[in-house]
Write an enzyme that holds these catalytic residues in place. Sequence first.
Site, PDB file in Angstrom:
ATOM      1  N   ASP A 218       0.866  -1.182   0.000  1.00  0.00           N
ATOM      2  CA  ASP A 218       0.000   0.000   0.000  1.00  0.00           C
ATOM      3  C   ASP A 218       0.903   1.232   0.000  1.00  0.00           C
ATOM      4  O   ASP A 218       2.042   1.156  -0.463  1.00  0.00           O
ATOM      5  CB  ASP A 218      -0.957  -0.073   1.209  1.00  0.00           C
ATOM      6  CG  ASP A 218      -2.269   0.662   0.941  1.00  0.00           C
ATOM      7  OD1 ASP A 218      -2.193   1.828   0.518  1.00  0.00           O
ATOM      8  OD2 ASP A 218      -3.353   0.102   1.159  1.00  0.00           O
ATOM      9  N   HIS A 241       2.287   2.089  -3.141  1.00  0.00           N
ATOM     10  CA  HIS A 241       1.353   3.041  -3.754  1.00  0.00           C
ATOM     11  C   HIS A 241       1.873   4.474  -3.695  1.00  0.00           C
ATOM     12  O   HIS A 241       1.120   5.415  -3.917  1.00  0.00           O
ATOM     13  CB  HIS A 241      -0.030   2.927  -3.102  1.00  0.00           C
ATOM     14  CG  HIS A 241      -0.714   1.622  -3.402  1.00  0.00           C
ATOM     15  ND1 HIS A 241      -1.986   1.332  -2.973  1.00  0.00           N
ATOM     16  CD2 HIS A 241      -0.292   0.523  -4.078  1.00  0.00           C
ATOM     17  CE1 HIS A 241      -2.329   0.104  -3.380  1.00  0.00           C
ATOM     18  NE2 HIS A 241      -1.305  -0.400  -4.045  1.00  0.00           N
TER      19      HIS A 241
END
Length: 392
Positions: A218, A241
């Site tokens: 993430d 991310h």
Amino acid sequence: MGNQRSPQLVLSLVFVFFYSTVVLAAPVTYNVVSLGAKADGKTDSTQAFLAAWTKACASVSPATIYVPAGRFYLRQLAFNGPCKNSAIIIRIDGTLVAPSDYNVLGNNWVAFSHVNGVTLSGGILDGQGSGLWACKASGKSCPNGATTLEFSNSNNIVVSGLTSLNSKMFHIVVNGCQNVKMQGVKVSADGNSPNTDGIHVQLSSGVTILNSKIRTGDDCISIGPGTTNLWIENVACGPGHGISIGSLGKDSNEAGVQNVTVKTATFTGTQNGVRIKSWGRPSNGFARNILFQHAVMVNVQNPIVIDQNYCPDNKGCPGQVSGVKISDVTYQDIHGSSATEVAVKFDCSSGNPCSRIRLENVKLTYQNQAAEASCIHAAGTSSGFVQPTSCL
Ligand SMILES: *[C@@H]1O[C@H](CO)[C@@H](O)[C@H](O)[C@H]1NC(C)=O
């Protein structure tokens, strides 16, 4: 004569003074193995670690907790303050191993709360998250999972040379803290592991993150509401991310984000580079005075992105616009390659357009050609060499 002290008395008072300050304030060390911990990777050593904390926290002089080499199996470690001293060092040569059973821990594993003056140095925290990731991937109902390392409502924290592996949920969370310095931190988890943000900061001021390497599933670093005076420098991100401010504006009444610097960062194969993201719903939140400087993008899907229409599953926001005000965001010396055609995307709120966005010396390519830029409700300026051609 009557009022004067004898030289001998003065000398002994001086001696007592030095004795009490030097000897009584001498640092103490608590070795977790001496308190019963076993470095065999399977004996539950939670009580020994908590006993070391209780002693260190109650000590009136600076205290060190020492964790020697080896693997220590540990359930939840709640290191609560306030403490009697503000100089506690936890020096870790070994590995802390979490239960792999994701039903054993609550929301966090190693959690400091209401402490002042704690240094965490070295060590590996192994969150053993793969079972929970598999559960989440299977679509079964699973617990959220535990954050590996959390500091809440604490001040004057140093985290240095620590490695966080395979966290069940977020790796490191800083929440409600002042003056936190993290350096030489390594985060590592599978690129597909869900919700495994590397470092998450919120409601905190004066946080510095230096010289760190983050590979996860993430956000490498996520910056939540109420973050001010954050400095991030020399960070390598990917997979992951990217570095993300947000999601902001989930709540209608929310503290803003202000004065964030991200300097010298490398993004490799990440979903985003530098991102600001807000929910498409009413809020008094904001993000302002943000500087992204000297970033290298290597095959990044969205190198530069502002997305104010975040609304997962279209729940709780359809037809609404983001109330979050985004202003004074500077992108300076950002270059490299985009994995998609649109390398610069400003998708701002129709109700609160982005203002004073600045692009300075940006060069992003897609398949060795100039990439594209897209602007919706975004205003600002560009200077120096800017490619893709600015749409501001
Ligand atoms: C912005 O934050 C930095 C630390 O990251 C701090 O040194 C500086 O004083 C802050 N600037 C303002 C105007 O508060």
